[in-house]
Design a protein around this motif. Structure first.
Motif, PDB file in Angstrom:
ATOM      1  N   TYR A  80      -5.825   4.210 -11.212  1.00  8.86           N
ATOM      2  CA  TYR A  80      -5.945   4.073  -9.747  1.00  8.86           C
ATOM      3  C   TYR A  80      -4.799   3.480  -9.012  1.00  8.86           C
ATOM      4  O   TYR A  80      -4.159   2.561  -9.419  1.00  8.86           O
ATOM      5  N   GLN A  81      -4.513   3.932  -7.759  1.00  8.67           N
ATOM      6  CA  GLN A  81      -3.409   3.105  -7.001  1.00  8.67           C
ATOM      7  C   GLN A  81      -4.327   1.757  -6.471  1.00  8.67           C
ATOM      8  O   GLN A  81      -5.445   1.885  -6.530  1.00  8.67           O
ATOM      9  N   MET A  82      -3.444   1.001  -6.236  1.00 10.14           N
ATOM     10  CA  MET A  82      -4.048  -0.232  -5.618  1.00 10.14           C
ATOM     11  C   MET A  82      -4.706  -0.185  -4.392  1.00 10.14           C
ATOM     12  O   MET A  82      -4.200   0.577  -3.662  1.00 10.14           O
ATOM     13  N   ARG A  83      -5.670  -0.954  -4.287  1.00  4.37           N
ATOM     14  CA  ARG A  83      -6.297  -0.850  -3.110  1.00  4.37           C
ATOM     15  C   ARG A  83      -5.600  -1.449  -1.911  1.00  4.37           C
ATOM     16  O   ARG A  83      -4.670  -2.341  -2.034  1.00  4.37           O
ATOM     17  N   ALA A  84      -5.999  -1.103  -0.433  1.00  2.00           N
ATOM     18  CA  ALA A  84      -5.323  -1.606   0.625  1.00  2.00           C
ATOM     19  C   ALA A  84      -5.038  -3.198   0.579  1.00  2.00           C
ATOM     20  O   ALA A  84      -3.870  -3.762   0.721  1.00  2.00           O
ATOM     21  N   ARG A  85      -6.274  -3.757   0.319  1.00  2.60           N
ATOM     22  CA  ARG A  85      -6.176  -5.317   0.382  1.00  2.60           C
ATOM     23  C   ARG A  85      -4.987  -6.151  -0.624  1.00  2.60           C
ATOM     24  O   ARG A  85      -4.585  -6.847  -0.482  1.00  2.60           O
ATOM     25  N   THR A  86      -5.176  -5.248  -1.906  1.00  6.81           N
ATOM     26  CA  THR A  86      -3.950  -5.613  -3.042  1.00  6.81           C
ATOM     27  C   THR A  86      -2.616  -5.313  -2.272  1.00  6.81           C
ATOM     28  O   THR A  86      -1.921  -6.199  -2.750  1.00  6.81           O
ATOM     29  N   ARG A  87      -2.161  -4.375  -1.835  1.00  5.80           N
ATOM     30  CA  ARG A  87      -1.056  -3.998  -1.530  1.00  5.80           C
ATOM     31  C   ARG A  87      -0.537  -5.041  -0.453  1.00  5.80           C
ATOM     32  O   ARG A  87       0.643  -5.061  -0.526  1.00  5.80           O
ATOM     33  N   SER A  88      -1.316  -5.722   0.135  1.00  7.90           N
ATOM     34  CA  SER A  88      -0.893  -6.857   1.071  1.00  7.90           C
ATOM     35  C   SER A  88      -0.108  -8.086   0.454  1.00  7.90           C
ATOM     36  O   SER A  88       1.033  -8.561   1.069  1.00  7.90           O
ATOM     37  N   ILE A  89      -0.157  -7.970  -1.009  1.00  4.90           N
ATOM     38  CA  ILE A  89       0.487  -9.267  -1.784  1.00  4.90           C
ATOM     39  C   ILE A  89       1.647  -8.375  -2.403  1.00  4.90           C
ATOM     40  O   ILE A  89       2.422  -9.120  -3.011  1.00  4.90           O
ATOM     41  N   VAL A  90       1.928  -7.177  -2.499  1.00  8.80           N
ATOM     42  CA  VAL A  90       3.370  -6.507  -2.930  1.00  8.80           C
ATOM     43  C   VAL A  90       4.291  -6.562  -2.083  1.00  8.80           C
ATOM     44  O   VAL A  90       4.298  -6.246  -0.879  1.00  8.80           O
ATOM     45  N   ASP A  91       5.396  -7.265  -2.432  1.00  4.71           N
ATOM     46  CA  ASP A  91       6.457  -7.746  -1.625  1.00  4.71           C
ATOM     47  C   ASP A  91       7.508  -6.456  -1.588  1.00  4.71           C
ATOM     48  O   ASP A  91       8.123  -6.096  -0.603  1.00  4.71           O
ATOM     49  N   TRP A  92       7.605  -6.009  -2.630  1.00  5.54           N
ATOM     50  CA  TRP A  92       8.586  -4.796  -3.194  1.00  5.54           C
ATOM     51  C   TRP A  92       8.316  -4.143  -4.479  1.00  5.54           C
ATOM     52  O   TRP A  92       7.443  -4.730  -5.176  1.00  5.54           O
ATOM     53  N   ARG A  93       8.780  -3.106  -4.717  1.00  5.88           N
ATOM     54  CA  ARG A  93       8.898  -2.286  -5.850  1.00  5.88           C
ATOM     55  C   ARG A  93      10.161  -2.251  -6.526  1.00  5.88           C
ATOM     56  O   ARG A  93      11.390  -2.090  -5.881  1.00  5.88           O
ATOM     57  N   ASP A  94      10.346  -2.475  -7.886  1.00 10.56           N
ATOM     58  CA  ASP A  94      11.849  -2.405  -8.344  1.00 10.56           C
ATOM     59  C   ASP A  94      12.099  -1.039  -8.783  1.00 10.56           C
ATOM     60  O   ASP A  94      11.352  -0.049  -8.300  1.00 10.56           O
ATOM     61  N   ARG A  95      13.078  -1.025  -9.326  1.00 13.13           N
ATOM     62  CA  ARG A  95      13.864   0.609  -9.380  1.00 13.13           C
ATOM     63  C   ARG A  95      13.121   1.312 -10.487  1.00 13.13           C
ATOM     64  O   ARG A  95      12.886   2.528 -10.192  1.00 13.13           O
ATOM     65  N   GLY A 105       9.659   1.394  -9.904  1.00 17.47           N
ATOM     66  CA  GLY A 105       8.568   1.552  -9.155  1.00 17.47           C
ATOM     67  C   GLY A 105       7.491   0.353  -9.509  1.00 17.47           C
ATOM     68  O   GLY A 105       6.141   0.601  -8.941  1.00 17.47           O
ATOM     69  N   CYS A 106       7.867  -0.618 -10.336  1.00 20.63           N
ATOM     70  CA  CYS A 106       6.741  -1.738 -10.417  1.00 20.63           C
ATOM     71  C   CYS A 106       6.855  -2.515  -9.298  1.00 20.63           C
ATOM     72  O   CYS A 106       7.723  -2.971  -8.777  1.00 20.63           O
ATOM     73  N   PRO A 107       5.366  -2.761  -9.068  1.00 21.29           N
ATOM     74  CA  PRO A 107       5.071  -3.833  -7.987  1.00 21.29           C
ATOM     75  C   PRO A 107       5.282  -5.202  -8.138  1.00 21.29           C
ATOM     76  O   PRO A 107       4.853  -5.749  -9.193  1.00 21.29           O
ATOM     77  N   PHE A 108       6.199  -5.790  -7.176  1.00 19.91           N
ATOM     78  CA  PHE A 108       6.441  -7.354  -7.444  1.00 19.91           C
ATOM     79  C   PHE A 108       5.895  -8.282  -6.051  1.00 19.91           C
ATOM     80  O   PHE A 108       5.928  -7.794  -5.087  1.00 19.91           O
ATOM     81  N   SER A 109       5.327  -9.461  -6.508  1.00 19.87           N
ATOM     82  CA  SER A 109       4.922 -10.355  -5.449  1.00 19.87           C
ATOM     83  C   SER A 109       5.587 -11.828  -5.656  1.00 19.87           C
ATOM     84  O   SER A 109       5.760 -12.094  -6.905  1.00 19.87           O
ATOM     85  N   LYS A 110       6.069 -12.487  -4.750  1.00 17.27           N
ATOM     86  CA  LYS A 110       6.306 -13.755  -4.767  1.00 17.27           C
ATOM     87  C   LYS A 110       5.292 -14.898  -4.734  1.00 17.27           C
ATOM     88  O   LYS A 110       5.417 -15.942  -4.965  1.00 17.27           O
ATOM     89  N   ALA A 111       4.188 -14.207  -4.090  1.00 18.28           N
ATOM     90  CA  ALA A 111       3.005 -14.968  -3.871  1.00 18.28           C
ATOM     91  C   ALA A 111       2.307 -15.521  -4.991  1.00 18.28           C
ATOM     92  O   ALA A 111       2.414 -14.723  -5.973  1.00 18.28           O
ATOM     93  N   GLU A 112       1.662 -16.506  -5.202  1.00 14.06           N
ATOM     94  CA  GLU A 112       1.134 -17.071  -6.358  1.00 14.06           C
ATOM     95  C   GLU A 112      -0.364 -16.175  -6.248  1.00 14.06           C
ATOM     96  O   GLU A 112      -0.890 -16.134  -5.182  1.00 14.06           O
TER      97      GLU A 112
END
Length: 112
Positions: free
Chosen positions: A86-101, A103-110
């Motif tokens: 499944y794609q990440m839900r909208a509330r989860t997307r808010s913690i994704v800061d970027w995707r790398d080359r 397409g993997c999602p990354f977050s700097k937040a704990e």
């Protein structure tokens, strides 16, 4: 249900608290969410792979079970389209800061 993964080993900064360096989290049915760390400079899958492949570094699930790098890597770098996830839900997307080359999602937040 979610599972957090941690790196342990002789790397800069060490593990003074014994908790390891948070690699990221997998939530059943969703893609792996990577945790970015400016220090020691793991901000994409390329730098994580080099970091995790260093001598003496191990990967452990939060349960304490050790995971071989190749097994972890296959699982953590799958994209939703490749795995039927499944794609990440909208509330989860808010913690994704970027995707790398890849397409993997990354977050700097704990997150836990």
């Amino acid at each position: 249900m979610s599972t957090n993964y941690y790196a342990f080993g002789p790397f800069p900064g060490g593990n003074p608290d014994g908790e390891g360096l948070h690699i990221g989290q997998h939530v059943g049915g969703w893609e792996f969410l990577w945790r970015a760390h400016d220090n020691p400079g793991v901000i994409c899958t390329d730098t994580w792979r080099k970091f995790l492949d260093a001598p003496g570094v191990t990967i452990r699930m939060e349960s304490g079970a050790e995971v071989p790098l190749d097994d972890f890597w296959r699982h953590a770098t799958l994209r939703p389209a490749q795995a039927g996830l499944y794609q990440m839900r909208a509330r989860t997307r808010s913690i994704v800061d970027w995707r790398d080359r890849r397409g993997c999602p990354f977050s700097k937040a704990e997150f836990f």
